[in-house]
Design an enzyme around this catalytic site. Structure first.
Site, PDB file in Angstrom:
ATOM      1  N   CYS A 150      56.961  67.645 122.818  1.00  0.00           N
ATOM      2  CA  CYS A 150      56.225  66.523 122.218  1.00  0.00           C
ATOM      3  C   CYS A 150      55.115  65.983 123.127  1.00  0.00           C
ATOM      4  O   CYS A 150      53.983  65.813 122.653  1.00  0.00           O
ATOM      5  CB  CYS A 150      57.167  65.402 121.818  1.00  0.00           C
ATOM      6  SG  CYS A 150      58.874  65.885 121.611  1.00  0.00           S
ATOM      7  N   LYS A 175      65.949  59.159 111.472  1.00  0.00           N
ATOM      8  CA  LYS A 175      65.925  60.620 111.379  1.00  0.00           C
ATOM      9  C   LYS A 175      66.573  61.108 110.094  1.00  0.00           C
ATOM     10  O   LYS A 175      67.453  60.461 109.542  1.00  0.00           O
ATOM     11  CB  LYS A 175      66.737  61.252 112.520  1.00  0.00           C
ATOM     12  CG  LYS A 175      66.336  60.859 113.901  1.00  0.00           C
ATOM     13  CD  LYS A 175      67.113  61.666 114.931  1.00  0.00           C
ATOM     14  CE  LYS A 175      68.545  61.207 115.072  1.00  0.00           C
ATOM     15  NZ  LYS A 175      69.353  62.030 115.967  1.00  0.00           N
ATOM     16  N   HIS A 180      54.938  69.142 115.283  1.00  0.00           N
ATOM     17  CA  HIS A 180      54.649  67.713 115.309  1.00  0.00           C
ATOM     18  C   HIS A 180      53.519  67.408 114.348  1.00  0.00           C
ATOM     19  O   HIS A 180      52.512  68.106 114.342  1.00  0.00           O
ATOM     20  CB  HIS A 180      54.302  67.262 116.725  1.00  0.00           C
ATOM     21  CG  HIS A 180      55.470  67.376 117.662  1.00  0.00           C
ATOM     22  ND1 HIS A 180      55.568  68.365 118.594  1.00  0.00           N
ATOM     23  CD2 HIS A 180      56.601  66.640 117.753  1.00  0.00           C
ATOM     24  CE1 HIS A 180      56.717  68.233 119.246  1.00  0.00           C
ATOM     25  NE2 HIS A 180      57.364  67.192 118.750  1.00  0.00           N
ATOM     26  N   HIS A 238      58.548  64.617 114.246  1.00  0.00           N
ATOM     27  CA  HIS A 238      59.048  65.826 114.916  1.00  0.00           C
ATOM     28  C   HIS A 238      59.840  66.610 113.876  1.00  0.00           C
ATOM     29  O   HIS A 238      60.693  66.031 113.210  1.00  0.00           O
ATOM     30  CB  HIS A 238      60.018  65.511 116.054  1.00  0.00           C
ATOM     31  CG  HIS A 238      59.536  64.474 117.037  1.00  0.00           C
ATOM     32  ND1 HIS A 238      59.226  64.789 118.329  1.00  0.00           N
ATOM     33  CD2 HIS A 238      59.352  63.144 116.917  1.00  0.00           C
ATOM     34  CE1 HIS A 238      58.860  63.677 118.968  1.00  0.00           C
ATOM     35  NE2 HIS A 238      58.930  62.667 118.139  1.00  0.00           N
TER      36      HIS A 238
END
Ligand SMILES: [Zn+2]
Ligand SMILES: [Zn+2]
Length: 584
Positions: A276, A411, A327, A457
């Site tokens: 990342c 998430k 990403h 992500h």
């Protein structure tokens, strides 16, 4: 849910019973902790003399003897001083007592018989003697550091399996047996996919030509799906200056797992444990207008983490692994559409094609602990309602994990159930409101202002290594045709048919030069050739004898032993081309 709690209480009670049996058989043993786990329970002990797995039947017998005399658990509160006195010879319990009594909390003891009492927070079965003695058994012992810290003493952990009934336990044992046969560490060697070399080191698998082929095919498949929704490939070096990770916060967060490098000029670098931060710098190269967003970067690349040697296991836990990472940098208003695309057009078709049953866990923040999370409540609520809406619009079963979010955002965690009924956490899509803040990532919006972007992500396989460990065990090494390193084995019965075998191969390759074909021209019996091709899990075996040669046909059988009879080569080509295309 209620049933589950009942079973957890039974498992936890059996841990008490295990400790009582051990203390009875091995006086002077120091007991520490014993929780319920997914398939049963364990208890950690410091034995005066080491024991082995041969001692387990004896301990189990003692448990079953004691069990008959145990009814309910009697609870009493004790002052810290009294508890210290009770466990004055046990440094482990003393450490726990210090910890539990620190905030002035009362300590509780649970007594299950005249001579056995333990420090515990509760959660027990109503009647221990009523538990079916055939529904549990001790399974194995292992070393375990006190509190999981390698600086502490190594204790002996005894594991037990416990289920609601004998049938459930038997079912589990059968599954374990099957899992043992499918162990990816064994199958990986048998199928010649990877090797772990002592010289290179543990946790650093090396990929053979066949294994590399499989990895590339998997990665190409994910890429094929991603490309359709507008991703672009990027590439990054595997090391970075320390400063990047100081800024991202990973230097602190990963400090124990980072492989560090000091250059000859004395600069500090690190091997990347994730991608990342590097990717943020690709986005930061220029000022993006809102019109150019989302920017979607995909990158399959190796990451490095200094895992403890004892934690390493086959491909499941390694020190170097390839992430199929991506990403997305987008506006908050684009998040919903982006997530839906990854879910529906990448995650879903990918896992479906392997026959995995997917479930979803929405990992949400815990509103009672706002200090644990970055960003305001309002943003979190917005983000989470987007995820929840997406989940509700789909037919996938989902649960909500309050407190399971990352500190930087909620998430979508996908759980795959494999053919043995085991559940694995696989793909994850995460919203990140933190890295864009730290790296000051923005776009220029309609009114010409700087607008903070959001980062998503999205790893589909997670790591190729871990995904392959799951896939090998899920399929038992029987990869679908499109993924099999060798798709067709041509097996001439004798040397007389070798020329014809070659012409069949050439005809296949003429139809599609990408077919992966091997001719077994060894001077072995056809029985042996079939057995070996089957052990190699080669999907199709073409058998060629005099009869096939004179008729100009082929005989085909599958790795599962099914005889498909004789057919024209062109018919076989049609059949396998369709199977490959459909990724069945
Ligand atoms: Zn207890
Ligand atoms: Zn990431």
């Amino acid at each position: 849910m209620e049933n589950n709690e009942k079973l957890q209480n039974i498992r936890h009670s059996l841990a008490h019973l295990l400790a009582a049996a051990v203390i009875k058989l091995y006086p002077g043993t120091k007991r520490t902790i014993g929780p319920a786990i997914d398939n049963g329970f364990y208890y950690d002990f410091e034995f005066k003399e080491p024991i082995t797995e041969k001692d387990l039947p004896k301990i189990e017998k003692e448990m079953k003897k004691l069990q008959k005399t145990w009814k309910s658990f009697e609870r009493r509160e004790v002052a810290a001083d009294e508890a210290r006195e009770l466990f004055k010879d046990n440094p482990y319990k003393l450490e726990l007592i210090e910890e539990f009594s620190k905030d002035g909390q009362t300590l509780t003891m649970y007594k299950s018989s005249e001579y056995f009492e333990d420090l515990c927070r509760g959660g027990h079965a109503d009647n221990v003697s009523a538990i079916d003695p055939d529904s549990f058994k001790l399974s194995k012992i292992a070393g375990a550091y006190w509190r999981g810290d390698e600086k502490n003493k190594m204790l002996t952990r005894i594991y037990g399996l416990a289920f609601e009934s004998k049938e459930e336990l038997d079912k589990y044992l059968t599954m374990l047996e099957e899992a043992e046969k499918r162990d990816h560490k064994k199958l990986g060697v048998l199928l010649d996919l990877f090797v772990i070399s002592d010289l290179v080191g543990s946790g650093l698998p090396l990929w053979t030509p066949r294994g590399t082929l499989v990895r590339n095919l998997l990665d190409d498949y994910v890429w094929e799906l991603r490309k359709k929704i507008g991703y672009q490939k990027v590439e990054i070096p595997h090391i970075t200056k320390k400063e990047l990770y100081e800024k991202s916060g990973h230097w602190e967060k990963f400090k124990n797992e980072l492989f560090r490098i000091t250059t000859r000029e004395g600069h500090e670098f690190a091997m990347k444990p994730m991608n990342c931060p590097h990717h943020t710098q690709i986005y930061a190269r220029k000022q993006f207008s809102y019109r150019e967003l989302p920017q979607r970067y995909a990158n399959t690349t190796v990451c490095y983490r200094d895992e403890q040697t004892g934690e390493l296991s086959g491909l499941s836990r390694v020190r170097a692994f390839a992430q199929d990472d991506a990403h997305v940098f987008c506006r908050f208003s684009q998040v919903k559409e982006e997530l839906a695309a990854i879910w529906d057009k990448v995650v879903q078709p990918f896992y479906e094609s392997f026959g995995f049953n997917l479930k979803l866990r929405l990992s949400l923040h815990d509103p009672k602990q706002p200090e644990k999370y970055l960003g305001g409540q309002q943003r979190w609520q917005q983000a989470e309602s987007i995820l929840r809406e997406l989940a509700e619009q789909r037919s996938m079963e989902f649960s909500q994990g309050v407190g399971e979010a990352a500190f930087y955002g909620p998430k979508l965690d996908f759980l795959a159930t494999d053919s043995l009924g085991r559940q694995w956490q696989v793909a994850t899509i995460q919203l990140d409101m933190n890295q864009p803040e730290r790296f000051d990532l923005y776009c220029i919006n309609e009114t010409g202002e700087h607008e903070r972007v959001v980062m998503i992500h999205a790893a589909i396989m997670g790591s190729i290594e871990r995904f392959l460990s799951i896939l090998i065990e899920h399929t038992g090494g029987n990869f679908p045709l499109w993924l099999s390193p060798v798709q067709v084995a041509i097996l001439p019965i004798s040397d007389n048919q070798i020329e014809y075998a070659k012409s069949v191969r050439d005809e296949l390759l003429l139809a599609d030069e990408n077919f992966r074909i091997e001719i077994d021209d060894r001077a072995e019996s056809i029985g042996k050739k079939i057995r070996d091709a089957t052990l190699q899990k080669i999907p199709y075996q073409i058998i060629i004898g005099e009869k096939e040669l004179s008729a100009g046909h082929i005989s085909v059988r599958t790795r599962s032993g099914e005889d498909l009879g004789t057919m024209e080569v062109s018919v076989f080509v049609e059949k396998i081309l369709t199977e490959i295309k459909e990724k069945k």
